[in-house]
Design a protein around this motif. Structure first.
Motif, short mmCIF file in Angstrom:
data_model
loop_
_atom_site.label_atom_id
_atom_site.label_comp_id
_atom_site.label_asym_id
_atom_site.label_seq_id
_atom_site.Cartn_x
_atom_site.Cartn_y
_atom_site.Cartn_z
N TRP A 1 22.79 11.12 19.67
CA TRP A 1 23.16 11.38 21.07
C TRP A 1 22.82 12.80 21.47
O TRP A 1 22.42 13.07 22.62
CB TRP A 1 24.63 11.03 21.34
N GLN A 2 22.96 13.71 20.52
CA GLN A 2 22.62 15.11 20.83
C GLN A 2 21.12 15.25 21.09
O GLN A 2 20.70 15.99 21.98
CB GLN A 2 23.00 16.01 19.65
N LEU A 3 20.35 14.53 20.30
CA LEU A 3 18.90 14.55 20.49
C LEU A 3 18.53 14.03 21.86
O LEU A 3 17.74 14.64 22.58
CB LEU A 3 18.24 13.65 19.44
N TRP A 4 19.09 12.86 22.23
CA TRP A 4 18.79 12.27 23.52
C TRP A 4 19.17 13.24 24.65
O TRP A 4 18.40 13.44 25.59
CB TRP A 4 19.57 10.97 23.70
N ALA A 5 20.34 13.80 24.52
CA ALA A 5 20.79 14.73 25.56
C ALA A 5 19.82 15.89 25.69
O ALA A 5 19.41 16.26 26.79
CB ALA A 5 22.19 15.24 25.22
N ALA A 6 19.45 16.45 24.57
CA ALA A 6 18.53 17.58 24.60
C ALA A 6 17.18 17.17 25.16
O ALA A 6 16.55 17.91 25.91
CB ALA A 6 18.38 18.16 23.20
N ALA A 7 16.73 15.97 24.79
CA ALA A 7 15.44 15.49 25.27
C ALA A 7 15.47 15.33 26.79
O ALA A 7 14.55 15.76 27.49
CB ALA A 7 15.08 14.17 24.60
N TYR A 8 16.54 14.72 27.29
CA TYR A 8 16.66 14.53 28.74
C TYR A 8 16.71 15.85 29.47
O TYR A 8 16.24 15.98 30.60
CB TYR A 8 17.90 13.69 29.08
N LEU A 9 17.31 16.83 28.81
CA LEU A 9 17.41 18.14 29.44
C LEU A 9 16.12 18.94 29.31
O LEU A 9 16.07 20.10 29.70
CB LEU A 9 18.59 18.91 28.83
N GLY A 10 15.11 18.32 28.75
CA GLY A 10 13.80 18.95 28.74
C GLY A 10 13.44 19.74 27.50
O GLY A 10 12.42 20.42 27.46
N ASN A 11 14.28 19.66 26.45
CA ASN A 11 13.94 20.38 25.22
C ASN A 11 12.76 19.69 24.55
O ASN A 11 12.85 18.54 24.11
CB ASN A 11 15.17 20.37 24.29
N ARG A 12 11.62 20.42 24.46
CA ARG A 12 10.40 19.75 23.99
C ARG A 12 10.47 19.35 22.52
O ARG A 12 9.85 18.38 22.11
CB ARG A 12 9.18 20.64 24.25
N HIS A 13 11.22 20.12 21.74
CA HIS A 13 11.34 19.76 20.33
C HIS A 13 12.11 18.45 20.20
O HIS A 13 11.75 17.57 19.40
CB HIS A 13 12.07 20.86 19.56
N ALA A 14 13.17 18.31 20.99
CA ALA A 14 13.96 17.08 20.97
C ALA A 14 13.13 15.91 21.49
O ALA A 14 13.21 14.81 20.97
CB ALA A 14 15.22 17.24 21.80
N GLN A 15 12.31 16.19 22.51
CA GLN A 15 11.46 15.12 23.04
C GLN A 15 10.49 14.63 21.97
O GLN A 15 10.22 13.43 21.85
CB GLN A 15 10.69 15.62 24.27
N TRP A 16 9.99 15.55 21.18
CA TRP A 16 9.08 15.20 20.09
C TRP A 16 9.83 14.34 19.07
O TRP A 16 9.33 13.29 18.64
CB TRP A 16 8.50 16.47 19.47
N VAL A 17 11.02 14.73 18.71
CA VAL A 17 11.78 13.99 17.70
C VAL A 17 12.14 12.60 18.20
O VAL A 17 11.99 11.60 17.49
CB VAL A 17 13.05 14.77 17.29
N VAL A 18 12.59 12.52 19.46
CA VAL A 18 12.94 11.22 20.04
C VAL A 18 11.70 10.32 20.08
O VAL A 18 11.73 9.16 19.69
CB VAL A 18 13.53 11.39 21.46
N GLY A 19 10.59 10.90 20.54
CA GLY A 19 9.34 10.13 20.62
C GLY A 19 8.89 9.65 19.26
O GLY A 19 8.53 8.48 19.08
N ASP A 20 8.96 10.53 18.28
CA ASP A 20 8.55 10.20 16.91
C ASP A 20 9.41 9.08 16.35
O ASP A 20 8.91 8.16 15.70
CB ASP A 20 8.65 11.47 16.05
N TYR A 21 10.70 9.16 16.61
CA TYR A 21 11.64 8.15 16.14
C TYR A 21 11.33 6.79 16.78
O TYR A 21 11.31 5.77 16.11
CB TYR A 21 13.06 8.61 16.48
N LEU A 22 11.04 6.78 18.09
CA LEU A 22 10.82 5.51 18.79
C LEU A 22 9.48 4.87 18.43
O LEU A 22 9.40 3.66 18.30
CB LEU A 22 10.90 5.73 20.30
N VAL A 23 8.43 5.67 18.27
CA VAL A 23 7.12 5.06 17.98
C VAL A 23 7.10 4.38 16.63
O VAL A 23 6.25 3.53 16.38
CB VAL A 23 5.93 6.05 18.09
#
Lengths: 243, 679
Positions: free
Chosen positions: A49-71
């Motif tokens: 949930w922390q990752l998602w929150a950070a990703a939504y808030l525009g943290n590019r590192h979190a966006q990378w991790v979320v994307g990597d996890y989903l693909v």
């Protein structure tokens, strides 16, 4: 709900919960995110949930991790790619690299998208040595654009300098064969040893064979040959390694 | 003093003394005098991989270069030499030899039986050990059983009771159960030991010491052993975990902290999941001794070119990493790591007199004798007695037939068309890849799946350096002869042109023959035989024209009877070495791999033989894809092979081969044979 709305909702909720949290999540440094990645890859829910929150808030590192996890989960690959793009657009090199790899892998319906691969690897090359290796192969084999042997070699050398074991292995071959570079056995051996140190099974085997026969300027040394063969046996059991 | 106060005084004094003893900052023992000193040698075995005896189960012969039975001699010598020793094992202990497979897979031991490996280690009174990555290879239930450690994980078949196992503690700090977020094993132990020491007056005294031991396994186990571990365990950040527990160990009174890192030395930037964390673990405050392993190297090693050993802060000669004594004791029992510390008891307890620390790696290999043969330490013969039945059972297992062959499988004439030892490998590889593609790569449905392999032994070392598997029963050790190298099966996608280029490169095996020369010409060049990749299928046919320069020798290349479509796509089963660029074959640079399997070519071969059961020459040993392009030569064309094997050529239908000279004069057991290229 649009992404912007989600973002502001999450932000609002977090601000309600504690104003520093939202800002902290947005600015989170890569090392913390890397620990989340370790957790997320192992499916540990509380970290997500922390990752998602950070990703939504525009943290590019979190966006990378979320994307990597989903693909990595086939049904959510498109969703994951979208996150990777957001991260890549903000300069996240790992995300660009992963997008290049996805382009190479293609989908079940279509084959590889080489022009896309070139595009993403060029972007990733700013920070990712593996991208130089991938570009080397694309230029060498004329995929996604014209073939360019000189450029391929330059990219290979950058990848090798950046520590990509497979690039070192291929560069060693180039020095052994005088392929685009002067023939240089000593340089080739050094590259093979570096690749072997990094756990590259083919490099270990190449050295084992050389010591077995006394090739490539190395002395015949059954002991070292045996050591390299056993190292290769260990390395392959530990899973396939390409780079 | 008034009586009532006197009564309170004693307990008060005792309480104060006790408080002093329990203080975390100074765990001074009332028993040890300041100025007491002791020597202690910490010994390390690592990556034993269940090599207990000096025996090679694939060759079914003694192998003195390995085996715990010889390492024991080093351990005993060290115990005699040093007044105090501690013995540790650094992991990758219970898997890696046929004996391990026998006890885990073939005849799995029960709860009351101790693994042969641990039986021997129990006799040796190890002080502690760590779990390495290969400990997970047989699954969690097996690991729980044989280590006698109940696990709380989401897994079937877990033992319901604590089973027989090692008498020494096993530690592992960074692998945690997903079920309860607790480490699978004890993350660390604090051992109470008594040192033979010297008091400040020079007298011999006994002095207690607490030795903390913590251990780490490489985080990539979650990939390597994904099928056993996914969703059941997770790994924690190596350095964070180390820092937290080391602090705890010190707080609990550990005088020394020993780290059992089942990993090597990698100086690339730290990552929480890095495989070889030794370089960074050495930097954790409070670590006194670092044991390393996993990468099968020796450290210290003055001449090592390994990148990590030459990094900043690493003293590869003295054996220190960022000032911490570190050692890696090789693998398979070939070496023993020895870290010797001089300990002094000071005002705050034991401390290490660091300038006196020495590190070395001892070897079972002593040197060479006058004939140049290796000389090893003598083994401890009680080991063979202790595991006699397990050893015999393993030999029987390795010798158990997995199939049979009605033809002799050799490489004596592989250079001139014999396929008896190569075809079965190709068949196994092609079948394996075809199955995988059909099940997992629907985008390649319809593409032909073929295979190439090479004769791995073709006489470079002399007449005995050939593959020669007798007609009759086939066992696992024969499979080792048929597939020599530690490879995994890789599949690549190439065009018809790619196949041609591949074969052209392989055809460098031959010299260019001048048909007008009347003098004898050597057929075979110095290009290695293990790079002579060839097809052995009725679907592919080609000729090699040795009168042409290299690069223009492949003619009449057909697929299923028609000239090969140079633009057509084909899947070729090969191995990781070739597919990654080994041998510098054109187009094979890692860019066209469609499947990098985790399965060893040798294991794929074994499975295939078990499936086929009965190998026959007509089905598995007579499919020649290639011949030499016929040419009449004015003089003899010759090649070397083992003496007295002409019948093998005849049996293979190679009627154009004859004996030219019984002894080639190299004193390597070779004859010269002649081939008539016009036939």
């Amino acid at each position: 709900m649009g992404r912007q709305t989600i973002r502001y909702t999450v932000l609002a909720l977090l601000l309600a919960a504690g104003s520093t949290t939202a800002i902290t999540l947005h600015q989170l440094p890569p090392t913390t995110v890397e620990q989340w990645q370790l957790a997320a890859r192992q499916g540990r829910q509380p970290a997500l949930w922390q990752l998602w929150a950070a990703a939504y808030l525009g943290n590019r590192h979190a966006q990378w991790v979320v994307g990597d996890y989903l693909v990595s989960q086939r049904p959510r690959q498109a969703e994951g790619s979208a996150w990777l793009r957001r991260a890549a657009q903000q300069g996240e090199g790992h995300a660009a690299l992963r997008l290049g790899e996805l382009a190479l892998a293609g989908t079940l319906d279509g084959g590889a998208d080489y022009p896309q691969a070139r595009h993403w690897f060029k972007q990733a090359a700013a920070t990712q040595a593996s991208a130089h290796y991938q570009l080397a192969l694309l230029y060498k084999n004329g995929r996604g654009g014209p073939a360019d042997a000189e450029l391929a070699l330059a990219e290979l050398q950058q990848a090798a300098a950046g520590g990509v074991a497979q690039a070192r292995f291929l560069l060693a071959n180039a020095y052994l064969n005088g392929d685009g570079v002067p023939r240089d056995e000593a340089q080739a051996i050094q590259l093979l040893q570096q690749a072997a140190s990094a756990g590259h099974p083919a490099a270990m085997q190449a050295l084992a064979l050389a010591y077995q026969r006394g090739d490539l300027g190395l002395p015949q040394d059954p002991q070292r040959a045996a050591n390299y063969f056993s190292a290769a046996a260990e390395a392959i059991e530990d899973g396939p390694r390409l780079h | 003093m008034k009586a009532k106060y006197k009564r309170l005084l004693a307990p008060l004094v005792l309480a104060l003394l006790a408080a002093g003893c329990n203080s975390s900052s100074s765990h001074k023992s009332a028993q040890v005098e300041v100025g007491t000193h002791a020597s202690v040698a910490l010994l390390e075995t690592t990556d034993l991989h269940t090599n207990i005896l000096g025996y090679d189960y694939f060759k079914l012969a003694e192998d003195k270069s390995l085996g715990l039975d010889r390492t024991i001699s080093l351990i005993q010598a060290a115990r005699a030499e040093f007044s105090n020793t501690l013995l540790f094992d650094n992991g990758d202990t219970i898997q890696g030899s046929a004996l391990a497979d026998y006890q885990a897979l073939i005849a799995p031991i029960d709860c009351s039986t101790t693994l042969a490996q641990y039986k021997v280690m129990n006799r040796l009174n190890y002080d502690a050990g760590v779990i390495g990555n290969h400990e997970f290879n047989y699954g969690l239930a097996f690991l729980s059983q044989v280590t006698g450690t109940p696990f709380n994980v989401e897994e079937e078949g877990l033992p319901s009771e604590a089973c027989a196992g090692p008498n020494f503690p096993l530690v592992l700090a960074n692998v945690v159960s997903s079920k309860d977020d607790q480490p699978l094993f004890a993350p660390y132990v604090i051992l109470d030991r008594t040192l033979q020491a010297e008091g400040p007056d020079g007298s011999t005294v006994e002095a207690p010491i607490k030795v903390g031991v913590i251990g780490f396994a490489p985080p990539p186990i979650l990939n390597w052993d994904k099928r056993w571990l996914d969703g059941k365990v997770y790994v924690t950040d190596t350095i964070d975990t180390a820092a937290e527990y080391v602090t705890q160990m010190r707080a609990e009174g550990a005088d020394l902290v020993v780290m059992l890192e089942h990993g090597g030395v990698d100086s690339s930037p730290y990552s929480a999941s890095m495989e070889n964390a030794g370089y960074y673990l050495a930097q954790v405050r409070g670590v006194d001794v670092l044991f390393l392993g996993h990468s099968h190297q020796t450290f210290p090693n003055a001449t090592s070119t390994a990148t990590g050993f030459n990094a900043e802060g690493v003293d590869k000669t003295g054996g220190f990493i960022h000032g911490v004594p570190a050692t890696m004791g090789g693998y398979w029992g070939k070496n023993l790591g020895v870290v010797k510390l001089e300990l002094v008891y000071g005002d705050s307890g034991w401390y290490v007199d660091t300038p006196q620390t020495t590190v070395e790696v001892r070897a079972t290999l002593l040197g060479k004798d006058d004939q140049g043969a290796n000389v090893y330490v003598t083994p401890d013969t009680s080991v063979a007695e202790l595991i006699a039945s397990e050893h015999a059972a393993t030999i029987a297992y390795v010798k158990t037939p997995i199939g049979d062959t009605d033809f002799r499988m050799t490489t004596y004439f592989a250079d001139v068309g014999e396929v008896t030892a190569v075809e079965i490998v190709n068949q196994a590889q092609a079948a394996y890849v075809a199955d995988y593609v059909a099940a997992n790569l629907p985008q390649y449905q319809g593409l032909p799946v073929l295979s190439v392999s090479a004769p791995f032994k073709s006489g470079y070392g002399g007449g005995s350096d050939y593959t020669d598997v007798a007609q009759g029963d086939l066992a696992i050790n024969n499979a080792a002869d048929l597939y020599l190298y530690p490879n995994t099966v890789y599949a690549v996608k190439v065009t018809g042109q790619g196949i041609k280029d591949w074969l052209e490169k392989a055809a460098n095996r031959f010299n260019q023959i001048d048909p007008t020369l009347t003098t004898a010409q050597e057929l075979v060049s110095s290009f290695p035989g293990y790079n002579f990749d060839l097809f052995t299928t009725a679907d592919i046919s080609y000729q090699i024209d040795v009168t042409q320069p290299a690069g223009s020798r492949i003619v009449s290349l057909t697929y299923q009877g028609s000239p090969i479509d140079l633009n057509g796509e084909f899947i070729i089963a090969t191995n990781n070495y070739r597919a990654s660029g080994g041998g510098s074959f054109p187009g094979l640079d890692g860019s066209n791999i469609i499947y990098a399997s985790p399965d060893a070519n040798r294991d794929v071969l074994i499975s295939y033989i078990k499936q086929v059961q009965h190998l026959t020459r007509s089905q598995h040993g007579a499919h020649r894809s290639w011949r030499f392009a016929p040419v009449t030569t004015a003089g003899p064309v010759i090649f070397h092979s083992a003496q007295g094997q002409l019948e093998v050529a005849n049996a293979a239908g190679l009627n154009n081969v004859s004996l030219y000279q019984a002894d080639d004069g190299s004193a390597k057991g070779l004859s010269i044979y002649q081939i008539d290229l016009s036939q």
